[in-house]
Design an enzyme around this catalytic site. Structure first.
Site, PDB file in Angstrom:
ATOM      1  N   LEU A   1       0.594   3.908   2.178  1.00  0.00           N
ATOM      2  CA  LEU A   1       1.199   4.385   3.492  1.00  0.00           C
ATOM      3  C   LEU A   1       2.486   3.490   3.642  1.00  0.00           C
ATOM      4  O   LEU A   1       3.564   4.268   4.216  1.00  0.00           O
ATOM      5  CB  LEU A   1       0.221   4.127   4.440  1.00  0.00           C
TER       6      LEU A   1
ATOM      7  N   GLY B   1       0.786  -1.269   0.082  1.00  0.00           N
ATOM      8  CA  GLY B   1       0.104  -0.178   0.039  1.00  0.00           C
ATOM      9  C   GLY B   1       0.914   1.379   0.001  1.00  0.00           C
ATOM     10  O   GLY B   1       2.031   1.299   0.458  1.00  0.00           O
TER      11      GLY B   1
ATOM     12  N   TYR C   1     -17.435  -1.679   4.936  1.00  0.00           N
ATOM     13  CA  TYR C   1     -16.143  -1.155   5.363  1.00  0.00           C
ATOM     14  C   TYR C   1     -16.073  -0.218   6.400  1.00  0.00           C
ATOM     15  O   TYR C   1     -15.515  -0.764   7.295  1.00  0.00           O
ATOM     16  CB  TYR C   1     -15.852  -0.293   3.995  1.00  0.00           C
TER      17      TYR C   1
ATOM     18  N   TYR D   1      -8.955  -3.827   4.392  1.00  0.00           N
ATOM     19  CA  TYR D   1      -9.751  -4.186   3.397  1.00  0.00           C
ATOM     20  C   TYR D   1     -10.259  -2.836   2.860  1.00  0.00           C
ATOM     21  O   TYR D   1     -11.159  -2.234   3.495  1.00  0.00           O
ATOM     22  CB  TYR D   1     -10.584  -4.898   3.771  1.00  0.00           C
TER      23      TYR D   1
ATOM     24  N   LYS E   1     -14.331  -1.578   9.928  1.00  0.00           N
ATOM     25  CA  LYS E   1     -13.029  -0.591  10.747  1.00  0.00           C
ATOM     26  C   LYS E   1     -13.321  -0.146  12.079  1.00  0.00           C
ATOM     27  O   LYS E   1     -12.788  -0.119  12.923  1.00  0.00           O
ATOM     28  CB  LYS E   1     -12.762   0.671   9.702  1.00  0.00           C
TER      29      LYS E   1
END
Length: 292
Positions: free
Chosen positions: A12, A10, A124, A60, A128
């Site tokens: 980050l 990713g 999502y 995800y 989270k």
């Protein structure tokens, strides 16, 4: 000392590797390196390093796909996060977890505080939010949850690079103008993660760049800077459209600007910069990469 980053591919994670120094090495562990579903295996893996802290940059993030792929979304965004919290607690090392503006409903109309009630609109955001709760239940004493939004980088797939590709190939674009938030350059987020470990910040905080924008505003700024830098050679029409005109499987918050004041108080050395300034910095770096 070593900072372990969970996640390898990713944007980050890539920005975090750029902060590696001889004194404080950043090591990214991907799916082939670590089993997020086995706490004892996680502990054994982390024990191989002189760990200064763990940053969870894996998630995800396919917001629309999550609506039909519920099990996998919760597996990575919730259960794996709980396992990481358990492993970090077993080793008594700081744990930094990246969360999202999608835990909020989007109907507040003023910047969300870390303490505001969460009410996610889709799978999502809900997955989270459950990950956040697990950290709070398991390891609040040395964990920090950093919520962020609209993240982009020179590395990986993101809105900026998608817009540049579309602007180079399409005669015009329609971009949503009634979803409001703040774009965030992943470079600054990475620096905040590392600083959070060194200063042992805990609790829930927010990090984004400053200012407010719609996706339409963001796209207009991308085109303007790209034309100035020579990343695009022609201007196309960008038209504002509504969320209703561009239906998606997942609902998104209409307003998700995050209040950063608690993080600024905890980390006064972290300087917040306006999103347009940061966008220009990133696009100059992107131009340099392409020319190299």
């Amino acid at each position: 000392m070593t900072i372990i980053v969970i996640g390898k591919s990713g944007q980050l994670a890539w920005e975090l590797t750029q902060l590696s120094t001889p004194e404080q090495t950043v090591v990214c562990l991907g799916r082939g390196d670590v089993d997020l579903q086995d706490v004892s295996a996680l502990v054994d893996t982390l024990k191989q390093y002189n760990v200064a802290g763990v940053i969870n940059a894996s998630a995800y993030t396919a917001v629309d796909k999550a609506e039909s792929d519920v099990e996998n979304a919760y597996q990575l965004n919730a259960r794996a996060v709980g396992h990481l919290a358990q492993a970090c607690k077993a080793l008594a090392v700081p744990f930094v977890h990246i969360s999202t503006d999608f835990v909020f409903h989007g109907d507040k109309g003023s910047p969300y505080l870390p303490s505001d009630e969460i009410n996610p609109l889709g799978v999502y955001g809900a997955s989270k939010a459950q990950g956040e709760q697990l950290i709070t239940d398991i390891y609040p004493e040395q964990s920090i949850i950093l919520r962020t939004s609209w993240v982009y980088s020179t590395h990986g797939n993101n809105f900026v690079k998608t817009m540049l590709n579309l602007m180079a190939t399409k005669p015009e674009l329609g971009v949503i103008s009634d979803q409001i938030g703040t774009p965030t350059y992943a470079q600054g987020l990475a620096k905040s993660c590392v600083a959070s470990i060194s200063k042992q910040v805990t609790g829930i905080h927010h990090y984004t760049d400053t200012g407010v924008a719609s996706w339409f505003d963001f796209a207009v700024a991308i085109q303007s800077i790209a034309l100035e830098l020579g990343l695009l050679d022609k201007k196309i029409a960008i038209k504002p459209i509504t969320t209703a005109q561009y239906p998606t499987p997942a609902k998104r918050p209409h307003y998700s600007v995050l209040d950063k004041s608690s993080l600024v108080s905890a980390l006064p050395e972290v300087s917040l910069t306006h999103w347009q300034t940061q966008l220009r910095v990133m696009m100059i770096a992107l131009k340099a990469e392409r020319e190299a």
